[in-house]
Design an enzyme around this catalytic site. Structure first.
Site, short mmCIF file in Angstrom:
data_model
loop_
_atom_site.label_atom_id
_atom_site.label_comp_id
_atom_site.label_asym_id
_atom_site.label_seq_id
_atom_site.Cartn_x
_atom_site.Cartn_y
_atom_site.Cartn_z
NE ARG A 166 92.10 29.74 19.75
CZ ARG A 166 92.41 28.45 19.86
NH1 ARG A 166 92.36 27.66 18.81
NH2 ARG A 166 92.76 27.94 21.02
CD GLU B 247 85.13 29.19 17.27
OE1 GLU B 247 85.88 28.84 16.36
OE2 GLU B 247 85.28 28.83 18.46
CG HIS C 41 87.13 25.51 17.54
ND1 HIS C 41 87.19 26.80 18.01
CD2 HIS C 41 88.39 25.00 17.72
CE1 HIS C 41 88.41 27.07 18.47
NE2 HIS C 41 89.15 25.98 18.29
#
Length: 223
Positions: free
Chosen positions: A141, A170, A189
């Site tokens: 993360r 994000e 991601h």
């Protein structure tokens, strides 16, 4: 555990991308194939016998370090929660402090979950303690790593490069300073993504629902 192999593969791919200068060469070759057909825009780095530092060697960290071992790298790992003796089975060097990993790693790969304890685990002080010229890979993360401090460490030249799959927030804003640095490799991601992992995740959920409805204990509980 649906994307363990994918995340480990992605971490190693990111390490190879910047140690071999792949993105820099791609940019310069597409801009001027003949004029940039040389080593001017980067220096490929040998990783054999270099130190691969792992912060967290659970499922994904273990999968990543085993891949790094195959490249002939020396593995140094830190994980305060891993069972004693796990390092023996993995044939890696275990250290007792995060600082020792930071001081020794040529490439640091982060594989911890996000908790109150790990939030901004790598802050300005700890990034300053990293081996000069080191690389950092983050496929966990974004909040585990202080990206403002990372920007300063990269801009100053203390760190040679970073590869990032996750961000805070994000998606990252277009004006995020870190995104403008030439020694940063980015992905959106997707470290755990593949057609297989997506199918596996859906299957695992359905199987656990079926177990619960049958009165059995699901395999994947969030407690």
């Amino acid at each position: 555990d649906y994307g363990t192999n994918e995340v480990a593969d992605h971490a190693i791919a990111m390490m190879l991308t910047f140690t071999r200068g792949m993105t820099a060469y791609h940019r310069t070759m597409t801009a001027d194939p003949a004029g940039n057909f040389h080593w001017k825009h980067g220096e490929p780095r040998r990783i054999r016998h270099k130190t691969f530092g792992v912060v967290g060697f659970g499922r994904i960290g273990t999968a990543a370090l085993l891949r790094a071992k195959a490249f002939g790298m020396h593995i140094v790992g830190y994980d305060k929660y891993a069972p004693r003796g796990q390092e023996i089975a993995l044939e890696i060097e275990r250290v007792e402090s995060l600082e020792e990993v930071l001081e020794r790693a040529d490439v640091l790969s982060i594989h911890t979950p996000l908790t109150d304890e790990t939030r901004h685990l790598l802050d300005a002080t700890r990034l300053a303690a990293m081996k000069p010229g080191g690389y950092i890979v983050n496929t966990t993360r974004g909040q585990v790593l202080d990206y403002d401090a990372l920007y300063d460490a990269l801009r100053s030249g203390h760190l040679r490069g970073a590869a990032l799959d996750t961000f805070t927030p994000e998606p990252p804003p277009a004006d995020m300073p870190l995104l403008q640095l030439p020694n940063v490799t980015l992905s959106p991601h997707i470290a755990g993504a593949s057609r297989f992992s997506a199918t596996k995740a859906a299957t695992m959920i359905a199987e656990d629902v079926a177990r619960f409805l049958a009165g059995d204990r699901p395999h994947h509980l969030c407690t």
